[in-house]
Design an enzyme around this catalytic site. Structure first.
Site, PDB file in Angstrom:
ATOM      1  N   ASP A   1       5.518  11.458  20.098  1.00  0.00           N
ATOM      2  CA  ASP A   1       5.473  10.080  19.610  1.00  0.00           C
ATOM      3  C   ASP A   1       5.737   9.098  20.755  1.00  0.00           C
ATOM      4  O   ASP A   1       6.553   9.364  21.634  1.00  0.00           O
ATOM      5  CB  ASP A   1       6.541   9.920  18.516  1.00  0.00           C
ATOM      6  CG  ASP A   1       6.271   8.744  17.601  1.00  0.00           C
ATOM      7  OD1 ASP A   1       5.120   8.607  17.165  1.00  0.00           O
ATOM      8  OD2 ASP A   1       7.206   7.995  17.314  1.00  0.00           O
TER       9      ASP A   1
ATOM     10  N   GLU B   1       0.628  10.555  21.466  1.00  0.00           N
ATOM     11  CA  GLU B   1       0.507   9.411  20.552  1.00  0.00           C
ATOM     12  C   GLU B   1       0.418   8.160  21.424  1.00  0.00           C
ATOM     13  O   GLU B   1       1.420   7.659  21.915  1.00  0.00           O
ATOM     14  CB  GLU B   1       1.713   9.362  19.615  1.00  0.00           C
ATOM     15  CG  GLU B   1       1.571   8.338  18.491  1.00  0.00           C
ATOM     16  CD  GLU B   1       2.046   6.947  18.898  1.00  0.00           C
ATOM     17  OE1 GLU B   1       1.186   6.085  19.164  1.00  0.00           O
ATOM     18  OE2 GLU B   1       3.258   6.741  18.948  1.00  0.00           O
TER      19      GLU B   1
ATOM     20  N   ASP C   1       2.311   6.420   9.393  1.00  0.00           N
ATOM     21  CA  ASP C   1       2.729   5.020   9.456  1.00  0.00           C
ATOM     22  C   ASP C   1       1.702   4.060   8.860  1.00  0.00           C
ATOM     23  O   ASP C   1       1.954   2.857   8.772  1.00  0.00           O
ATOM     24  CB  ASP C   1       3.010   4.606  10.905  1.00  0.00           C
ATOM     25  CG  ASP C   1       4.368   5.065  11.399  1.00  0.00           C
ATOM     26  OD1 ASP C   1       5.260   5.293  10.552  1.00  0.00           O
ATOM     27  OD2 ASP C   1       4.553   5.192  12.614  1.00  0.00           O
TER      28      ASP C   1
END
Length: 496
Positions: free
Chosen positions: A295, A342, A395
């Protein structure tokens, strides 16, 4: 990487018994369905133990597993619990939604019963348990002690403990270990059961041709065993208080930016140690998963530092990260790990260079392609093959929810791009899935909710909000044989 596809579904969203998805028979059934649907990957969210807010991206440990995912039915079959004991607790009564308060108030009580029975089995824990605690001592001892002390301190974070415990003074540590020995053992038992159940499920997935894509946050939580046990790794002052914290600057999505509050790494320290902690972390993740999604990849190039104590992210500044130095060190020790970067959001030339130099596939999100606030490099015709395409992520809203919430301009652009004068409500989500599946991206991952055609009620997370997130669950009847066949058809059609 050959042309493949997979499904994104958090473990907690599985339709398991006792209030939350776990490593249950339903997880094995899901693997079977993935295989029947022609899929190659199951992508999950971080597996760590969660605290206030229930976010898997704010965990008490970068290594530990979430005890909520331990399958109680397995413990029943092993003689550590009875069905009556499990049924006596209230885990929430909704099949499609998690009640974390009820889970928190019941799960540990029933696991404590299992621990007491486990501990009483002839007075010995067995060779397997001893081996687990020895092999994982490098994180397990600190984590179990941290959680035991935290429980004894009414759950407050370590920076609010007495100085002797906060600063890990030898006499205070020894005293805590003696006084809290039973509680420490309970936390070690939880991790042992989590580990053996997850390894079994992971092995089953691999045996059936399914690889697991795991997810790790770039940062650790401030309220964690990681920061307490090794404050030297972070940008802390002499009182072990952060000097700066992580976040994102103001943009079109958030006028005052995003204040995450995670402690920032002292990258000079990590460089001096040869990035030992990071290498160990990635090595551990590669035992848990087959592929690791990291991430906030941008933070390795530059990270946004916000002075500690600020109420918004407005006054932060960009600081240099470790760049390829870190990934070269990882590759030198571990070979070339399978990592997904990401890389969403605004990307500077230096981030793009880091991504290219690393060789890691970045991410493409179909929803962003039609949003005027994002650049158009999310349109499928612009993709390189070395990327992973999603209709949306955890998300994002579901594709159906997004389409109905987004402006007319974006909807019209999407219809124009797909050469469709109108999108039918029944086939709306399928059209966006087809766009992702037909792209040149080596890997296509579709959230389960999109295959089920669900709306905003099935959204996993709304960033920068507290409450109502991480609660959606798939019901047992939703992923039916017809849906499996449809996924298999689309997968075959687009050569995945």
């Amino acid at each position: 990487m050959k042309r493949t596809s997979g499904i994104l579904l958090p473990v907690f969203s599985l339709p398991s018994k006792y209030g939350i998805g776990c490593f249950s028979k339903e997880a094995y059934k899901f693997v079977d369905q993935l295989k029947d649907a022609g899929q190659s990957y199951w992508q999950i969210l971080p597996l760590g133990p969660t605290g206030y807010g229930d976010s898997p991206y704010q965990s008490f440990s970068t290594y530990a597993g979430n005890p909520y995912f331990i399958d109680l039915e397995t413990l029943i079959s092993e003689g550590l619990l009875t069905e009556e004991e499990c049924e006596a607790y209230d885990f929430g009564d909704q099949d499609d939604c998690i009640d974390y308060e009820k889970i928190y108030n019941s799960r540990f009580k029933v696991l404590k019963k299992a621990y007491e029975r486990f501990r009483g089995n002839g007075g010995t824990y067995g060779e397997e348990y001893r081996k687990f605690t020895e092999e994982n001592a490098f994180w397990l001892e600190d984590y179990s002690l941290y959680m035991a002390v935290k429980d004894s301190q009414d759950g407050v974070s370590w920076n609010e403990w007495d100085d002797s415990l906060k600063n890990r003074e030898a006499s205070a540590m020894e005293k805590a270990k003696n006084e809290l020995a039973d509680e420490i053992g309970f936390y070690q038992f939880q991790q042992y059961e989590f580990d053996r159940q997850w390894k079994k499920l992971h092995a089953y997935a691999n045996e059936n041709g399914i690889k697991i894509i795991g997810d790790i946050p770039i940062y650790v939580a401030f309220d964690s065993a990681d920061t307490w046990a090794a404050p030297e790794m972070f940008q802390f002052d002499e009182n072990n208080e952060p000097t700066g914290v992580a976040g994102c600057p103001p943009d079109a999505f958030a006028a005052t930016g995003q204040l995450w509050g995670n402690p920032l790494y002292d990258w000079d320290y990590h460089k001096r140690t040869g990035y030992e902690w990071w290498i160990r972390r990635i090595e551990y993740c590669l035992r848990l998963y087959d592929v690791v999604r990291i991430d906030h990849f941008r933070g390795f190039d530059e990270y946004y530092s916000i002075p500690y104590g600020e109420e918004t992210a407005v006054n932060g500044k960009w600081m240099p990260g470790p760049g390829m130095d870190l990934f070269n060190a990882i590759e030198a020790k571990l070979g070339r790990p399978e990592i997904i970067a990401e890389d969403l959001g605004f990307l500077t030339p230096s981030v793009l260079k880091l991504l290219k130099d690393s060789g890691f596939p970045g991410m493409k999100v179909i929803q962003f392609a039609f949003d005027a606030r994002e650049s158009s490099n999310y349109l499928p015709h612009t993709y390189p093959s070395n990327c992973v395409v999603y209709t949306g992520t955890h998300d994002n809203d579901t594709t159906r929810g997004w389409y109905h919430a987004v402006g007319k301009e974006a909807r019209d652009f999407a219809k124009e791009y797909m050469c469709k004068p109108r999108l039918d409500e029944d086939s709306l989500t399928k059209d966006f899935i087809a766009m992702a599946m037909s792209s040149v991206a080596d890997l296509c991952v579709i959230p389960m909710q999109d295959y089920l055609g669900l709306g905003s009620e099935a959204r996993i997370n709304v960033p920068s909000t507290l409450g109502g997130n991480w609660v959606w669950r798939m019901t047992e009847s939703q992923f039916d044989e017809e849906t499996v066949k449809e996924i298999a058809r689309v997968t075959k059609l687009y050569g995945r």
